[in-house]
Design a protein around this motif. Sequence first.
Motif, PDB file in Angstrom:
ATOM      1  N   ASN A  90       0.851  -1.263  -0.068  1.00 37.14           N
ATOM      2  CA  ASN A  90       0.039   0.085   0.114  1.00 37.14           C
ATOM      3  C   ASN A  90       0.971   1.314  -0.049  1.00 37.14           C
ATOM      4  OD1 ASN A  90      -2.586  -1.105   0.028  1.00 37.14           O
ATOM      5  ND2 ASN A  90      -2.349  -1.686   2.314  1.00 37.14           N
ATOM      6  N   ASP A  91       2.065   1.245   0.721  1.00 39.21           N
ATOM      7  CA  ASP A  91       2.838   2.367   0.715  1.00 39.21           C
ATOM      8  C   ASP A  91       4.260   1.970   0.500  1.00 39.21           C
ATOM      9  OD1 ASP A  91       4.428   4.397   1.431  1.00 39.21           O
ATOM     10  OD2 ASP A  91       4.353   4.222   3.659  1.00 39.21           O
ATOM     11  N   LEU A  92       4.387   1.829  -1.148  1.00 42.34           N
ATOM     12  CA  LEU A  92       5.517   1.401  -1.815  1.00 42.34           C
ATOM     13  C   LEU A  92       6.820   2.331  -1.278  1.00 42.34           C
ATOM     14  CD1 LEU A  92       7.234  -0.454  -3.568  1.00 42.34           C
ATOM     15  CD2 LEU A  92       6.174   0.626  -5.545  1.00 42.34           C
ATOM     16  N   PRO A  93       6.835   3.583  -1.105  1.00 39.70           N
ATOM     17  CA  PRO A  93       7.953   4.301  -0.710  1.00 39.70           C
ATOM     18  C   PRO A  93       8.311   4.074   0.372  1.00 39.70           C
ATOM     19  CG  PRO A  93       6.466   5.837  -1.947  1.00 39.70           C
ATOM     20  CD  PRO A  93       5.713   4.376  -1.615  1.00 39.70           C
ATOM     21  N   ALA A 116       3.843  -3.335 -14.788  1.00 42.78           N
ATOM     22  CA  ALA A 116       2.779  -2.785 -15.307  1.00 42.78           C
ATOM     23  C   ALA A 116       2.559  -3.094 -16.597  1.00 42.78           C
ATOM     24  CB  ALA A 116       2.944  -1.317 -15.469  1.00 42.78           C
ATOM     25  N   GLY A 117       3.562  -3.656 -17.275  1.00 47.09           N
ATOM     26  CA  GLY A 117       3.241  -4.178 -18.660  1.00 47.09           C
ATOM     27  C   GLY A 117       2.779  -5.660 -18.771  1.00 47.09           C
ATOM     28  N   SER A 118       2.489  -6.063 -17.471  1.00 44.15           N
ATOM     29  CA  SER A 118       2.120  -7.714 -17.521  1.00 44.15           C
ATOM     30  C   SER A 118       0.577  -8.061 -17.789  1.00 44.15           C
ATOM     31  CB  SER A 118       2.166  -8.018 -15.917  1.00 44.15           C
ATOM     32  OG  SER A 118       3.518  -7.957 -15.677  1.00 44.15           O
ATOM     33  N   GLN A 141      -0.256  -1.637 -10.733  1.00 48.42           N
ATOM     34  CA  GLN A 141       1.156  -1.996 -10.767  1.00 48.42           C
ATOM     35  C   GLN A 141       2.192  -0.760 -11.446  1.00 48.42           C
ATOM     36  OE1 GLN A 141       0.097  -5.399 -13.782  1.00 48.42           O
ATOM     37  NE2 GLN A 141       0.578  -6.564 -11.936  1.00 48.42           N
ATOM     38  N   VAL A 142       3.319  -0.961 -11.046  1.00 48.65           N
ATOM     39  CA  VAL A 142       4.279  -0.194 -11.205  1.00 48.65           C
ATOM     40  C   VAL A 142       5.072  -0.107 -12.756  1.00 48.65           C
ATOM     41  CG1 VAL A 142       6.507   1.048 -10.206  1.00 48.65           C
ATOM     42  CG2 VAL A 142       4.695  -0.036  -8.712  1.00 48.65           C
ATOM     43  N   ILE A 223       8.980  -8.416 -15.740  1.00 49.36           N
ATOM     44  CA  ILE A 223       9.518  -8.533 -14.489  1.00 49.36           C
ATOM     45  C   ILE A 223      10.264  -6.978 -14.305  1.00 49.36           C
ATOM     46  CG2 ILE A 223      11.050  -9.713 -13.042  1.00 49.36           C
ATOM     47  CD1 ILE A 223       8.599 -11.248 -14.054  1.00 49.36           C
ATOM     48  N   LEU A 224       9.843  -6.344 -13.364  1.00 48.92           N
ATOM     49  CA  LEU A 224      10.622  -4.966 -13.202  1.00 48.92           C
ATOM     50  C   LEU A 224      11.527  -5.132 -12.010  1.00 48.92           C
ATOM     51  CD1 LEU A 224      10.369  -2.129 -13.768  1.00 48.92           C
ATOM     52  CD2 LEU A 224       8.768  -1.707 -11.846  1.00 48.92           C
ATOM     53  N   THR A 225      12.696  -4.470 -12.055  1.00 49.25           N
ATOM     54  CA  THR A 225      13.772  -4.590 -11.037  1.00 49.25           C
ATOM     55  C   THR A 225      14.387  -3.438 -10.899  1.00 49.25           C
ATOM     56  OG1 THR A 225      14.408  -6.972 -11.824  1.00 49.25           O
ATOM     57  CG2 THR A 225      16.114  -5.718 -10.587  1.00 49.25           C
TER      58      THR A 225
END
Length: 232
Positions: A90-93, A116-118, A141-142, A223-225
């Motif tokens: 919920n709080d990614l930062p 986000a491209g998933s 998604q990010v 897959i975001l890294t």
Amino acid sequence: MRAPRSACDAPRYIIDDMVEDVIERLAFLRIEPPAALVVGDWTGELAKSLRSLGASVSEAEPADGFDIERPYPHGGFDFVASLGVLDTANDLPGALIHIRNALSPRGMMVASFVGAGSLPVLRSAMLAADGERPAPRLHPQVDVRAGGQLLQRTGFADPVIDSRPLRASFRSLDALVADLRAMGLGNVLANPGPPLGKAALDRARAAFLSEGEHGRTVETFEILTLSGWRPG
């Protein structure tokens, strides 16, 4: 909170891809961290690899009660890997700040999760099913740009953000959904959309199959890294 996953039952292609990527990054950078924390790798393979390098490794699994949105109980890690969990924060930062604070000065973080491209085919099938009144079938998604901003905002040095596609083929929409549930990748919104009725589900299944050929449909996971260092 995602449901617990069983290393015996759940498909492993996504987590195995993330683990392999972390191992390759450490080898490329010639990093052998003395003390490491691995969050979210329910297979245990990354911890095993790090221990083979002589690291003292702690493991944590959110599905077993580890809260990624609270300060970590221990710190001073030279390396923290977070795999497949940050996309539901919920709080990614705040979650990233807790990782940074768990690192020793000049300690390194690698965080991988589904971006986000998933699932473009699944998204299209759900739109076909819902018609003129689309429901929230997937949680937000990010993307790569947001990931870079997050690392800068949370105080990581030398940030690196990248993404890669991971593709898998399925014989049916039901097979894809079964994999997502087994891997704990289903919709985690507090107020998800209403269940699909029989007619809507039939539309979704037909739309999914229409995107494939020879009886199989290829779906994509992005897959975001995110990686960075604690200043010191």
